[in-house]
Design an enzyme around this catalytic site. Structure first.
Site, PDB file in Angstrom:
ATOM      1  N   CYS A 189       0.850  -1.186   0.000  1.00 32.10           N
ATOM      2  CA  CYS A 189       0.000   0.000   0.000  1.00 32.10           C
ATOM      3  C   CYS A 189       0.890   1.243   0.000  1.00 32.10           C
ATOM      4  CB  CYS A 189      -0.899  -0.014   1.226  1.00 32.10           C
ATOM      5  SG  CYS A 189      -1.693   1.558   1.590  1.00 32.10           S
ATOM      6  N   GLU A 190       0.666   2.134  -0.942  1.00 30.68           N
ATOM      7  CA  GLU A 190       1.521   3.312  -1.044  1.00 30.68           C
ATOM      8  C   GLU A 190       1.252   4.333   0.051  1.00 30.68           C
ATOM      9  OE1 GLU A 190      -0.766   6.268  -4.147  1.00 30.68           O
ATOM     10  OE2 GLU A 190       0.639   4.808  -4.968  1.00 30.68           O
ATOM     11  N   HIS A 191       0.166   4.165   0.784  1.00 25.33           N
ATOM     12  CA  HIS A 191      -0.167   5.123   1.846  1.00 25.33           C
ATOM     13  C   HIS A 191       0.542   4.797   3.156  1.00 25.33           C
ATOM     14  CE1 HIS A 191      -4.138   5.608  -0.569  1.00 25.33           C
ATOM     15  NE2 HIS A 191      -3.216   6.444  -0.996  1.00 25.33           N
ATOM     16  N   HIS A 192       0.737   3.491   3.446  1.00 17.65           N
ATOM     17  CA  HIS A 192       1.343   3.101   4.717  1.00 17.65           C
ATOM     18  C   HIS A 192       2.538   2.179   4.556  1.00 17.65           C
ATOM     19  CE1 HIS A 192      -2.985   3.972   5.573  1.00 17.65           C
ATOM     20  NE2 HIS A 192      -2.443   4.680   6.541  1.00 17.65           N
ATOM     21  N   GLN A 230      -5.228  -0.461  -4.635  1.00 18.60           N
ATOM     22  CA  GLN A 230      -5.878  -1.573  -5.333  1.00 18.60           C
ATOM     23  C   GLN A 230      -6.636  -1.111  -6.564  1.00 18.60           C
ATOM     24  OE1 GLN A 230      -7.991  -4.319  -2.773  1.00 18.60           O
ATOM     25  NE2 GLN A 230      -9.316  -4.994  -4.442  1.00 18.60           N
ATOM     26  N   HIS A 258      -6.214  -5.842   3.204  1.00 21.16           N
ATOM     27  CA  HIS A 258      -5.212  -4.790   3.423  1.00 21.16           C
ATOM     28  C   HIS A 258      -4.800  -4.758   4.894  1.00 21.16           C
ATOM     29  CE1 HIS A 258      -5.837  -2.562  -0.511  1.00 21.16           C
ATOM     30  NE2 HIS A 258      -6.816  -3.454  -0.516  1.00 21.16           N
ATOM     31  N   CYS A 260      -3.164  -2.490   6.285  1.00 22.03           N
ATOM     32  CA  CYS A 260      -3.334  -1.142   6.829  1.00 22.03           C
ATOM     33  C   CYS A 260      -4.724  -0.969   7.431  1.00 22.03           C
ATOM     34  CB  CYS A 260      -3.101  -0.087   5.739  1.00 22.03           C
ATOM     35  SG  CYS A 260      -4.208  -0.205   4.328  1.00 22.03           S
TER      36      CYS A 260
END
Length: 298
Positions: A189-192, A230, A258, A260
């Protein structure tokens, strides 16, 4: 199945093509003040020219342009580096590919080693900031291990789609659905920067050309080995298949869990996220779409 197959062969869904590489030349719309855009080039993926492309956006049809669509970039983003990146239907252009992405793609062995040393130093800082001792026995080699692991988990930045497919495109008179399901994927995940894992199903209706079966899984693997969300991953896989063989349509559905969402934040273990992308006849033909969804579950 036969009923769904009839919907695939409906000749009315294939547009009249002319101009260069089957792209319709722009014509004035109904209003004399509206001049539609010519779709952006699709040659940047590095695939050989093949098949007849199914329009994926209103701008692909110069006679179907609305005033609100002028200035929008709904066509594919050309990518001279062959990464299919950003490989999305959006407002980015080829020059928006990150310089560091291109640098990694073309890096020499010395540059790779320098990049790894830089990452090792950064991980030591992180360990220190969370209250750990980077020099204790258990963590002494952790920065090197993590740097190498992260480079492996993001190796998709080093893979060109043309090399992934490797000319596994074959002329075949098959006009029924091709489906590969339960392709297991893992991504970050590019956010976390934590993993999400799941399965993806890819289907297409050939248009005189078929793709090597294993290449569908390879395409999914290449895009999953990059920092992702995703929704974008699902669309990138569909577009890559569309650009590789220009089929009558492409369908991709992905289900994933996920971390996250399960190990932090809302902490809801067992939750599953489902995303889909339908192109061509899978979007326009309900029977074709229903056949795919039925086969995907069996």
């Amino acid at each position: 199945m036969q009923q769904g197959g009839d919907s695939h062969n409906d000749s009315s869904e294939q547009p009249q093509q002319d101009g260069v590489n089957g792209v319709q030349d722009p014509q004035p719309a109904t209003s004399s003040d509206i001049i539609p855009r010519r779709p952006l080039s699709r040659d940047g993926y590095g695939f050989r020219n093949s098949g007849i492309s199914t329009p994926m956006s209103p701008l692909a049809d110069p006679n179907n342009v609305q005033p609100t669509q002028i200035g929008r970039l709904d066509s594919l983003v050309p990518d001279p580096n062959g990464l299919g990146w950003p490989g999305d239907l959006g407002v980015l252009t080829a020059c928006d590919t990150a310089k560091s992405t291109v640098s990694r793609l073309n890096a020499t062995e010395a540059e790779k080693q320098a990049r790894e040393r830089k990452m090792v130093a950064a991980v030591r800082v992180i360990l220190d900031c969370i209250g750990e001792d980077p020099d204790r026995e258990g963590l002494l080699k952790t920065p090197e291990r993590y740097a190498q692991a992260l480079m492996w988990m993001t190796r998709g930045y080093e893979e060109r789609l043309a090399d992934v497919i490797n000319d596994a495109v074959f002329a075949e008179d098959h006009d029924e659905m091709v489906l590969v399901r339960d392709i297991e994927i893992s991504s970050l995940c590019e956010h976390h920067l934590v993993p999400f894992t799941g399965k993806i199903a890819i289907a297409y209706i050939p248009n005189k050309l078929v793709l090597g079966i294993s290449k569908l899984a390879r395409i999914a693997e290449t895009f999953s080995r990059r920092l992702q969300v995703q929704e974008r991953l699902t669309k990138q896989v569909a577009i890559a298949v569309q650009e590789a063989i220009k089929p009558r349509g492409v369908a991709v559905v992905m289900e994933a869990t996920h971390l996250c969402m399960t190990m932090r934040g809302v902490q809801k273990p067992g939750s599953i996220t489902v995303t889909s992308c339908m192109l061509g006849c899978f979007r326009t033909q309900q029977k074709t779409r229903e056949e795919f969804l039925t086969l995907m579950k069996h």
